[in-house]
Every structure is written in C-alpha cells, then in structure tokens.
Design a protein around this motif. Structure first.
Motif, PDB file in Angstrom:
ATOM      1  N   ILE A 570       0.855  -1.190   0.000  1.00  0.00           N
ATOM      2  CA  ILE A 570       0.000   0.000   0.000  1.00  0.00           C
ATOM      3  C   ILE A 570       0.886   1.233   0.000  1.00  0.00           C
ATOM      4  CG2 ILE A 570      -1.759   1.288   1.243  1.00  0.00           C
ATOM      5  CD1 ILE A 570      -2.694  -1.336   2.436  1.00  0.00           C
ATOM      6  N   HIS A 571       0.645   2.141  -0.910  1.00  0.00           N
ATOM      7  CA  HIS A 571       1.474   3.332  -1.026  1.00  0.00           C
ATOM      8  C   HIS A 571       0.863   4.468  -0.213  1.00  0.00           C
ATOM      9  CE1 HIS A 571       3.997   1.653  -4.141  1.00  0.00           C
ATOM     10  NE2 HIS A 571       2.900   1.137  -4.656  1.00  0.00           N
ATOM     11  N   THR A 572       1.705   5.160   0.506  1.00  0.00           N
ATOM     12  CA  THR A 572       1.278   6.328   1.270  1.00  0.00           C
ATOM     13  C   THR A 572       2.158   7.496   0.895  1.00  0.00           C
ATOM     14  OG1 THR A 572       2.757   5.741   3.088  1.00  0.00           O
ATOM     15  CG2 THR A 572       0.497   4.917   3.200  1.00  0.00           C
ATOM     16  N   ASP A 573       1.652   8.695   1.131  1.00  0.00           N
ATOM     17  CA  ASP A 573       2.459   9.871   0.848  1.00  0.00           C
ATOM     18  C   ASP A 573       3.332  10.189   2.053  1.00  0.00           C
ATOM     19  OD1 ASP A 573       0.790  10.982   2.718  1.00  0.00           O
ATOM     20  OD2 ASP A 573      -0.430  12.079   1.274  1.00  0.00           O
ATOM     21  N   ALA A 574       4.004  11.338   1.988  1.00  0.00           N
ATOM     22  CA  ALA A 574       4.950  11.689   3.046  1.00  0.00           C
ATOM     23  C   ALA A 574       4.266  11.928   4.387  1.00  0.00           C
ATOM     24  CB  ALA A 574       5.740  12.927   2.635  1.00  0.00           C
ATOM     25  N   THR A 575       2.953  12.198   4.381  1.00  0.00           N
ATOM     26  CA  THR A 575       2.236  12.433   5.632  1.00  0.00           C
ATOM     27  C   THR A 575       1.639  11.156   6.196  1.00  0.00           C
ATOM     28  OG1 THR A 575       0.180  12.923   4.437  1.00  0.00           O
ATOM     29  CG2 THR A 575       1.672  14.766   4.873  1.00  0.00           C
ATOM     30  N   GLY A 576       1.830  10.021   5.485  1.00  0.00           N
ATOM     31  CA  GLY A 576       1.306   8.753   5.968  1.00  0.00           C
ATOM     32  C   GLY A 576      -0.079   8.432   5.456  1.00  0.00           C
ATOM     33  N   GLY A 658      -1.429   6.322 -15.516  1.00  0.00           N
ATOM     34  CA  GLY A 658      -1.854   4.937 -15.373  1.00  0.00           C
ATOM     35  C   GLY A 658      -2.021   4.563 -13.913  1.00  0.00           C
ATOM     36  N   PRO A 659      -2.650   3.433 -13.661  1.00  0.00           N
ATOM     37  CA  PRO A 659      -2.924   3.031 -12.272  1.00  0.00           C
ATOM     38  C   PRO A 659      -1.691   2.617 -11.486  1.00  0.00           C
ATOM     39  CG  PRO A 659      -3.563   1.294 -13.793  1.00  0.00           C
ATOM     40  CD  PRO A 659      -3.172   2.466 -14.637  1.00  0.00           C
ATOM     41  N   ASP A 660      -0.588   2.309 -12.183  1.00  0.00           N
ATOM     42  CA  ASP A 660       0.585   1.767 -11.505  1.00  0.00           C
ATOM     43  C   ASP A 660       1.769   2.718 -11.499  1.00  0.00           C
ATOM     44  OD1 ASP A 660      -0.750  -0.828 -11.219  1.00  0.00           O
ATOM     45  OD2 ASP A 660      -0.396  -1.033 -13.382  1.00  0.00           O
ATOM     46  N   VAL A 661       1.539   3.978 -11.826  1.00  0.00           N
ATOM     47  CA  VAL A 661       2.666   4.896 -11.961  1.00  0.00           C
ATOM     48  C   VAL A 661       3.438   5.048 -10.657  1.00  0.00           C
ATOM     49  CG1 VAL A 661       1.236   6.931 -11.494  1.00  0.00           C
ATOM     50  CG2 VAL A 661       3.356   7.170 -12.792  1.00  0.00           C
ATOM     51  N   GLN A 662       2.724   4.988  -9.518  1.00  0.00           N
ATOM     52  CA  GLN A 662       3.397   5.177  -8.236  1.00  0.00           C
ATOM     53  C   GLN A 662       4.305   4.007  -7.879  1.00  0.00           C
ATOM     54  OE1 GLN A 662       3.403   7.914  -6.737  1.00  0.00           O
ATOM     55  NE2 GLN A 662       4.441   7.398  -4.818  1.00  0.00           N
ATOM     56  N   LEU A 663       4.048   2.826  -8.449  1.00  0.00           N
ATOM     57  CA  LEU A 663       4.905   1.675  -8.169  1.00  0.00           C
ATOM     58  C   LEU A 663       6.318   1.892  -8.683  1.00  0.00           C
ATOM     59  CD1 LEU A 663       2.642  -1.397  -8.998  1.00  0.00           C
ATOM     60  CD2 LEU A 663       3.604  -0.841  -6.776  1.00  0.00           C
ATOM     61  N   PHE A 664       6.442   2.640  -9.777  1.00  0.00           N
ATOM     62  CA  PHE A 664       7.723   2.760 -10.455  1.00  0.00           C
ATOM     63  C   PHE A 664       8.477   4.025 -10.067  1.00  0.00           C
ATOM     64  CE2 PHE A 664       4.898   0.276 -13.257  1.00  0.00           C
ATOM     65  CZ  PHE A 664       5.568  -0.929 -13.184  1.00  0.00           C
ATOM     66  N   HIS A 666      10.275   3.763  -7.421  1.00  0.00           N
ATOM     67  CA  HIS A 666      11.472   3.135  -6.853  1.00  0.00           C
ATOM     68  C   HIS A 666      12.405   2.752  -7.996  1.00  0.00           C
ATOM     69  CE1 HIS A 666      14.114   0.376  -4.722  1.00  0.00           C
ATOM     70  NE2 HIS A 666      13.622   0.822  -3.581  1.00  0.00           N
ATOM     71  N   PRO A 667      13.684   3.083  -7.937  1.00  0.00           N
ATOM     72  CA  PRO A 667      14.599   2.801  -9.052  1.00  0.00           C
ATOM     73  C   PRO A 667      14.676   1.328  -9.432  1.00  0.00           C
ATOM     74  CG  PRO A 667      15.607   4.320  -7.489  1.00  0.00           C
ATOM     75  CD  PRO A 667      14.342   3.848  -6.861  1.00  0.00           C
ATOM     76  N   ALA A 668      14.631   0.428  -8.450  1.00  0.00           N
ATOM     77  CA  ALA A 668      14.746  -0.996  -8.769  1.00  0.00           C
ATOM     78  C   ALA A 668      13.518  -1.493  -9.517  1.00  0.00           C
ATOM     79  CB  ALA A 668      14.958  -1.805  -7.489  1.00  0.00           C
ATOM     80  N   ALA A 669      12.323  -1.068  -9.108  1.00  0.00           N
ATOM     81  CA  ALA A 669      11.111  -1.455  -9.828  1.00  0.00           C
ATOM     82  C   ALA A 669      11.111  -0.872 -11.237  1.00  0.00           C
ATOM     83  CB  ALA A 669       9.871  -0.992  -9.055  1.00  0.00           C
ATOM     84  N   LEU A 670      11.569   0.370 -11.377  1.00  0.00           N
ATOM     85  CA  LEU A 670      11.651   0.987 -12.705  1.00  0.00           C
ATOM     86  C   LEU A 670      12.678   0.259 -13.573  1.00  0.00           C
ATOM     87  CD1 LEU A 670      10.534   3.397 -14.350  1.00  0.00           C
ATOM     88  CD2 LEU A 670      12.522   4.704 -13.596  1.00  0.00           C
ATOM     89  N   THR A 671      13.753  -0.229 -12.974  1.00  0.00           N
ATOM     90  CA  THR A 671      14.750  -0.987 -13.725  1.00  0.00           C
ATOM     91  C   THR A 671      14.155  -2.282 -14.259  1.00  0.00           C
ATOM     92  OG1 THR A 671      16.550  -0.061 -12.389  1.00  0.00           O
ATOM     93  CG2 THR A 671      17.007  -2.088 -13.579  1.00  0.00           C
ATOM     94  N   LYS A 672      13.347  -2.977 -13.450  1.00  0.00           N
ATOM     95  CA  LYS A 672      12.700  -4.201 -13.927  1.00  0.00           C
ATOM     96  C   LYS A 672      11.786  -3.908 -15.111  1.00  0.00           C
ATOM     97  CE  LYS A 672      12.696  -6.788  -9.556  1.00  0.00           C
ATOM     98  NZ  LYS A 672      11.859  -7.357  -8.473  1.00  0.00           N
ATOM     99  N   LEU A 673      11.039  -2.814 -15.036  1.00  0.00           N
ATOM    100  CA  LEU A 673      10.175  -2.441 -16.160  1.00  0.00           C
ATOM    101  C   LEU A 673      11.015  -2.108 -17.395  1.00  0.00           C
ATOM    102  CD1 LEU A 673       7.426  -1.726 -17.371  1.00  0.00           C
ATOM    103  CD2 LEU A 673       7.665   0.564 -16.365  1.00  0.00           C
ATOM    104  N   ALA A 674      12.114  -1.393 -17.200  1.00  0.00           N
ATOM    105  CA  ALA A 674      12.976  -1.040 -18.331  1.00  0.00           C
ATOM    106  C   ALA A 674      13.566  -2.285 -18.985  1.00  0.00           C
ATOM    107  CB  ALA A 674      14.087  -0.098 -17.858  1.00  0.00           C
ATOM    108  N   LEU A 675      13.954  -3.273 -18.189  1.00  0.00           N
ATOM    109  CA  LEU A 675      14.485  -4.512 -18.751  1.00  0.00           C
ATOM    110  C   LEU A 675      13.409  -5.269 -19.525  1.00  0.00           C
ATOM    111  CD1 LEU A 675      16.612  -5.715 -15.698  1.00  0.00           C
ATOM    112  CD2 LEU A 675      17.475  -4.757 -17.836  1.00  0.00           C
ATOM    113  N   TRP A 676      12.181  -5.279 -19.003  1.00  0.00           N
ATOM    114  CA  TRP A 676      11.074  -5.936 -19.702  1.00  0.00           C
ATOM    115  C   TRP A 676      10.846  -5.266 -21.053  1.00  0.00           C
ATOM    116  CZ3 TRP A 676       6.447  -5.280 -22.050  1.00  0.00           C
ATOM    117  CH2 TRP A 676       5.570  -6.363 -22.112  1.00  0.00           C
TER     118      TRP A 676
END
Length: 848
Positions: A570-576, A658-664, A666-676
């Motif tokens: 679950i993603h939260t912002d800086a205020t929780g 898109g619905p998943d923009v916040q997932l990416f 994180h650099p590691a998650a974005l790297t997995k998408l870039a490799l795909w």
C-alpha cells in the motif's frame, strides 16, 4: 589496499583473535538490494557464532552513506575519544573515495587519518576507485613502521596485503574477487607511478617558470570547476552546498592534479623526494671537472620536463581509459562471503541458501558483466544468461556445494524427489515435515510457477513475454497454440499449478523440450542432464517441511518486491495518508527525498526478517504478484500506444500516467520495467530486421518514471545486451596483447642500439632533439598498435556508460539533477528539466 582472494579469511581471523568483551561493535553498512542483504545475513551469522558484537545500518544512497559516516563512523575515531574498530561496507562505496565520503580524511597535520578505523570494502560494482585499491593505507601509519623492517618483510606490496599483515593500523581494505590480481596490473603500475611522480610545480629548479606547467595548472583549475555536481539548489549557491544531493566524487577527480583528473594524490614525503632528487643533479662545474663522455652528460631541465610530462600523460591515459570503460558487475558479494565462510570451515545449508539467493537475484535486475542491461544470451537454462562462462562457473560451484551438503537419503532412493531429479519434475513440497534440504531442479523460465497458475506464470515471464510478443493479441494466440501443442487445455493451465493433473505436470518438461524450439524458445528450460554438461542451467529449490517449497528465483522476486513496494503493498504519501492518484491538488512534499529514503530503510528490515522466516515470505507473495502484474500492464501500454521514441543514441519512454505509476518511483522497480521493455524491443527488432539494433548489439533504453509527490522524474538507463563475456576470447586477446608488447620491446631495443651508434658517430650536439624525435616516433607506434585492436573484442565493448553520460550532461547544462543512487545509471531530474536533460543526453555515448 586490497586483500587477495587467497587470503580472504586473514582479516576475519585477526578480528577473532583481537575481539574481547570491551571491543567496539563492528559497524555494517548495507545497500538496499537482495545481494547485499543476503551477504549481510551470511556475515552476521558468522559474527554470532564467534560472539562478535555488530550493528547493521542500511543506507539507501550516497547522502545516507555520508550521514552514517558523520553520525556513526567519525565518533569511532581515536582523536574524538572513540575506540577505533571495523566498518564493513557491503555493496556500497566501491566506485568512490570511501575515506572522503565517511569523513576519515578530515584530520589535522600529523594525525592518523584513519583514526584507528579499518574499513572492509566488499562491492561487486566496477570500476573500482583506484585510490581505495592501491592506496587506502594511512600515510602516518607508514611513517611509524621501521624502514628496515618494512624492506625485509613488507606486509603491503604495491597495495597488495601479504600474509604477514597485522590489522590495527586502520585504512581502507578492498576484498578482491580475483580481478585485481589477474586483470589490473596495468592500472596498478600507472597509479603507483603517478603516486611517486613530483608535482609540476616542484621547487627543485627543473620545472619552474615553464609555460607548460602554468598551462597545466590552469587546465587543472578549469577541470575542477567544470566537474562540480549540480543539486536541486540554484546555480549560484552550489559552492556552498557542495556536499548535498550529489554523488561523491571519485578519487580520480577529487585528487586530480591534471587536466584529465586521474592523477592520484601524493604525500608530502613524495613531494620532498621529487624535489630532493632534482636538487642532487650534478652541476655544470662538476660535470666539467669529471669530463664524462657525451652520452653521460646530465639532461637539461627542458628535456627532463618534457620526459615527465610525456610519462605523466601516458599514465593518466591508462587511468582515464579504465574509468571511462563504463560500469559492470563482478562476482556477487553474497558468493564472496560464502567463500569466506567456506575458508573458515563454517559453511552450512543456511549460508549456502543465502548465497544462492543473492547470486540468483542479479539476473532479475539485469546486472551482468557489461553493467545493467538486457541479456541476449541464447544459452539454455533458467539463469544461464547472467555472467556468461564466469557466472556459470559460480553456479556450478554452488551446485557442487548443494550435492556435498545435501547427500541423497538411501532410504528415499525411489522417492518422488529422486524421480524428479531423474525425469525433470519440478518439486513442489518437501519429503517430510522436517525436510529443509536444498535440491537441484530443472526450473523453467516461468515466474513464481508454484504460487500461480501455469498460464499466469508463463504470461508474466519476461523471457516468454519478449519471445512471444505477449503484449499483442497475436502473442497471446501464440501462447495458446503452444499450450495446445503441449496437450494442456486452458481450463487446466488456468488453475493453480499445485492442483494441476499430475500426469500433465510429469510430462510438462518433455513437452516444453519438444515444442518450445518451434517458437524460438530454446532457453525456456535447461537441457537434460548429460555426462558432458552435467546439470548446467538447473536451478535451486529449498523445502521448509510441508509448509512451503520455493526456488531461489522465487525468493529473490519476493525479497525484491518487499524492498521496492513494501510488505503491505500500500502506497502512502509523506504524511502517511494513502496515495490518491486522482487528487490533482497535491502539494510537493519531501523534495529532497529524505522521508522516502526512511521508508525504504524500513522495508530493509522487513526483507531482512523475511529471509529467515518462511511465513513472512509467504505473506509477501501477493506483493510480488501485484508488482509483476503492474510491469506487464505498463509495458504493454507503452508498446501498444507507441510511447517509445527513438532518439539518436537510445530509445526513450516516460511513465507518467496509469494506475501503476506510483509503483515505479522506486529505481529498482523501474529498472525491472525497463528490462522488460528493452528485451521486448530487442526481440521485435530481431524479428523485423534479423538483427538487434546497430551492429547486432542492441539499442539502449532510457525510462523515466514520474514521482508526482516530489515533482521529479526517476530516470534509469539500461544497456543493450551482451551480458555474456567470452572468457576464451579474453584469453586470446591477452595473449595477443603480450605478443604485441614483446614486439614493441624488440623494436625499442633496436632503436636504442641505432641511437647509440648515431651518438658515437655524430657527437652529443643534437642528442636532445634526436631523443625527442625518437620518443615521438615511439608514441606514434603506440597509437598505431592501439588502432589494430578489434572493437568487438576490445575491453569495455558494450558496457553501460550511462553513469558517465549523466555526469557529463550535469556538468554541461543547468538541469536540476540529483545523483544519489549507488547505481550510477539512475538519477533524479526535476519535472520541468526532463526534456532538456534528455536532449543533451542523446548526444552522448551511452554504451561502450
């Protein structure tokens, strides 16, 4: 200094001998990645067995590393009332000057710069910072050692620690995986030669009042100012904020004394030595009284200066070439630390499993011997694409360890597990409630197959998605046809794999071996075990009784998802508060990313605990499934909507909706998408043009993900493949270089002979001009020799150079860029500056 592989347990055994109840705890600085996490668990297991107190401090980037140095490392200094001690860096600091980042160089004259602190540097990223490798020993500690004793039995020779070395003097010690001893002799000689050279501004009398020296000094100042890193702040205030929001400079830059920025720092002793040698040159009156032959006359200051400048440029070129090759990865640090445990005689199944998981995680993040990028290997097997022959050798050693520590039970000779190894059935449970053994398994290149349906596992496999073009309707039909040929109905393959018909599961491997090559899926499953190849390409599986059975890749995927998304997902912002992507009135918070880094550090402890708790791993499975569903959705959207653009040097795409923009974010998650996406594009080009990009080496990809909360784009640059390096070709290249050096030496000796004969005939009137001309001819011969090298076999070909390219763009533009990640191919760019940043980046060389 560096510790050779043959002495890997030397420092640890010394630590055991000197440890006592009042010893300060060992500080472990760990990066937030699965390989470093597994290495940390191996090291802490050893510490607990030997009753060595220790403290773990996760670090998310260079700013965190500098903060840890200020708050945790510097208080350990003897000058500040500390007790000294040991600091272990796992996956951090290998590419920068660690002593500067940790603040160990902030001392007064005459004080020990290390403060009694010894830093063990264990990192798989390359290139090394050569100051850490071949220097790193406190200069004041060297002064206290008796010169005669040091000459009789030196404990450090050219930066290499000998068996007589005794800790306690402090300094930086790099753990060598074998590459430094085997491949870096040229860089070592050049670095040490520059270390001993006198300054061009030396007061010895031979280099003063020369135009070249002043020009060099001016170029040094210009270079130092041009290499300032940009931060979020205004350009006018960057001098005051020199240490914030930027990656620390490597020693080749911060200690440069030349225009190339690669000359190492020298101590005052070396400066005095250079000055003293020049003062002792014979005076004209002495030479006249002795009346030597013309060939023995002293060289003029002009000639000495030209020789020095020529030699300096030669050594600087060697270091500059080494640093500009691009980034790469060597042996995983979890494998290196398992070697340490093995050398100590402490290896067991738990430590072996941690090493296997760490090694398996590298393929998920595209970390190969050519940096971060897709793998274009066609070798068979689930993980045969990482590291080429060297990676396969590491995996083969791990397979041998599995057989040694997990011998088959004679009572279960005809059991299901033994039949599985013989016929290639994927195990899904243990043999007994207490079974915790590790076994070899012919793992297909499916994703989380034991915890998903066969159809979903194949659909979300990055390998299958690229080969079958899963993002299109035609690709889905290809998948359905493959399943039909295998005799598996859609209703069967869409139910949980563990509940599939047993006959279908038993015949799955043989069906894949028969029909997969028809669709170009030669590497989908490892080949059958044979006498020649053994079980090459087979994966690793561990059971936790009847609770669970997971492969090493499964655990790597789950642990990575915890680090990138969090255990709850679950993603939260800086205020929780929960993140609402429909809220368009959000204010930018956490501009510097401090709160985000704190959240990432909290995830580290969740992943650390999950590695030792099977229930925590099972609880995090939905997070891993959610992340890889998002990768498939987002990658498919980018390709279908034609949002991937082709620039001059690379392809580029932006994830901003898109619905998943916040997932990416994180650099590691974005790297997995870039490799795909990168692998999908490579397969698309291969089908259309029968090749992959330019020269068959593929096209790099730059992927940017929008972090709306902070108003920045996270940018990652992935290479274009070539993750396999042919070691046989490397050996041939080494022999060719040695032969070329031998011929060059023969030519040099012949020229020296002819030059001596000419001096005897013509006298010494024009000797200096003749020598200068001959040296220039030698340089021309060197340049001609360099041009003969085949670019395909050249060292550094195909490496990821995005780190250097990012730095060049920052130096040349006013883009607000934050370079803080240990992955040098990852940066953060302000939302408004992305277009200008990418435009400038397109003019750079991003692949070696």
């Amino acid at each position: 200094m560096y510790l050779p592989r043959s002495l890997i347990s030397h420092l640890y055994q010394q630590l055991i001998r000197t440890n006592h109840s009042q010893s300060p705890p060992v500080l472990i600085l760990v990066s937030l990645e699965p390989d470093a996490l597994c290495a940390c668990r191996i090291l802490t297991s050893l510490f607990r067995r030997d009753y060595i107190p220790h403290k773990i401090q996760p670090v998310s980037g260079y700013n965190d590393l500098a903060t840890a140095g200020e708050q945790l490392v510097q208080p350990m200094k003897l000058q500040l009332g500390g007790s000294g001690g040991v600091v272990v860096c796992l996956g951090v600091g290998g590419m920068v000057d660690v002593s500067t980042v940790l603040g160990l160089d902030n001392v007064s004259d005459g004080e020990d710069p290390s403060g009694g602190i010894q830093v063990w540097l264990i990192d798989a990223r390359r290139p090394w910072n050569l100051g850490n490798v071949f220097a790193g020993r406190p200069e004041d500690a060297l002064q206290t050692i008796d010169a005669n004793a040091r000459s009789k039995a030196p404990d450090v020779v050219d930066g290499r620690i000998q068996s007589s070395y005794k800790p306690g003097q402090g300094g930086i010690i790099v753990y060598d995986d074998g590459d430094i001893d085997e491949e870096m002799a040229t860089e070592r000689d050049a670095f040490l030669a520059l270390l001993k050279m006198p300054e061009l501004e030396d007061e010895g009398g031979i280099l003063d009042d020369s135009d070249g020296a002043s020009e060099t000094a001016q170029s040094v100042d210009g270079e130092r100012h041009s290499k300032k890193r940009k931060s979020w702040s205004n350009r006018e205030g960057e001098e005051d904020e020199d240490g914030e929001n930027r990656r620390p400079r490597q020693r080749r830059r911060s200690n440069s004394s030349n225009s190339d920025g690669v000359s190492p720092t020298r101590s005052p002793q070396h400066q005095r030595r250079g000055s003293h040698s020049s003062e002792e040159s014979p005076t004209p009156s002495q030479s006249q009284r002795s009346s030597p032959p013309p060939s023995a006359q002293p060289a003029s200051p002009r000639k000495l200066r030209r020789r020095l400048l020529r030699l300096r440029r030669k050594h600087e070129a060697v270091l500059h070439k080494y640093y500009s090759l691009g980034s790469t990865y060597s042996e995983p640090i979890s494998s290196l630390l398992y070697s340490l445990a093995e050398d100590l005689g402490r290896e067991d199944n738990n430590l072996l499993w941690q090493a296997i998981v760490g090694v398996s995680s590298l393929e998920l993040y595209g970390r190969s011997m050519t940096g971060v990028g897709i793998s274009t290997s066609l070798d068979a097997g689930g993980s045969a694409g990482w590291g080429g022959q060297r990676g396969e050798r590491i995996r083969q050693v791990l397979r041998d360890e599995v057989r040694r520590l997990n011998p088959p039970d004679p009572k279960e000779r005809n059991g299901e597990w033994t039949r599985g190894e013989s016929y290639g059935v994927i195990p899904c449970h243990g043999l007994s409630p207490t079974d915790t053994s590790i076994q070899l398994s012919p793992e297909p290149r499916f994703l989380l197959i034991r915890h998903w349906s066969l159809y979903e596992s194949m659909l979300h496999s990055p390998y299958l998605a690229a080969k079958l073009h899963i993002w299109s309707d035609i690709g889905r039909k290809r998948l359905h046809k493959l399943l039909a040929k295998m005799g598996v109905s859609l209703s069967q393959c869409k139910q949980s794999y563990t509940h599939m018909d047993m006959e279908l599961k038993r015949g799955l491997r043989q069906s894949l071996l028969k029909y997969a090559p028809m669709y170009g899926l030669d590497g989908l499953v490892p080949p059958p075990a044979s006498a020649g190849r053994g079980k090459e390409g087979w994966g690793f599986v561990r059971s936790w009784g009847w609770k669970a059975c997971l492969s090493a890749i499964d655990v790597s995927v789950i642990v990575g998802a915890i680090l990138e998304v969090g255990k709850s997902g679950i993603h939260t912002d800086a205020t929780g508060k929960p993140y609402d992507r429909h809220d368009r009135k959000r204010e930018i918070v956490d501009e510097d990313g401090n709160l985000e880094n704190q959240a990432w550090v909290a995830r580290f402890w969740e992943a650390y605990d999950a590695l030792g708790n099977i229930e925590a791993l099972k609880a995090a499975l939905p997070t891993a499934l959610h992340l890889h569903r998002a990768i498939l959705r987002t990658g498919t959207s980018l390709i279908e909507k034609r949002q991937i653009r082709h620039l001059r040097a690379f392809r580029m795409a932006v994830v901003k909706e898109g619905p998943d923009v916040q997932l990416f974010t994180h650099p590691a998650a974005l790297t997995k998408l870039a490799l795909w996406v990168g692998e999908a594009i490579a397969e698309q080009e291969r089908d259309q043009r029968a090749t992959v990009g330019k020269g068959g080496k593929g096209m790099p990809l730059v992927l940017a993900g929008l972090n709306e909360k902070r108003g920045v784009y996270v940018v990652v640059g992935t290479g274009c493949g070539g993750g396999v390096i042919d070691l046989a070709a490397r050996e041939k290249r080494r022999q060719r270089v040695e032969e070329k050096a031998r011929r060059k030496e023969e030519r040099r000796l012949e020229k020296e002979r002819k030059r001596g004969e000419r001096r005897e005939r013509e006298g010494s009137a024009d000797a200096e001009d003749e020598e200068d001309e001959s040296e220039e001819e030698d340089e021309e011969d060197d340049s001609d020799d360099d041009g003969d090298e085949d670019p395909l076999s050249e060292k550094g070909y195909g490496r990821n150079r995005f780190g250097s390219a990012f730095q060049e763009v920052v130096d040349e533009t006013n883009a607000r860029v934050r370079i803080d990640s240990f992955e040098h191919c990852v940066v953060e760019v302000k939302k408004e500056d992305l277009s200008g940043f990418l435009e400038s980046l397109s003019m750079k060389t991003v692949v070696g």
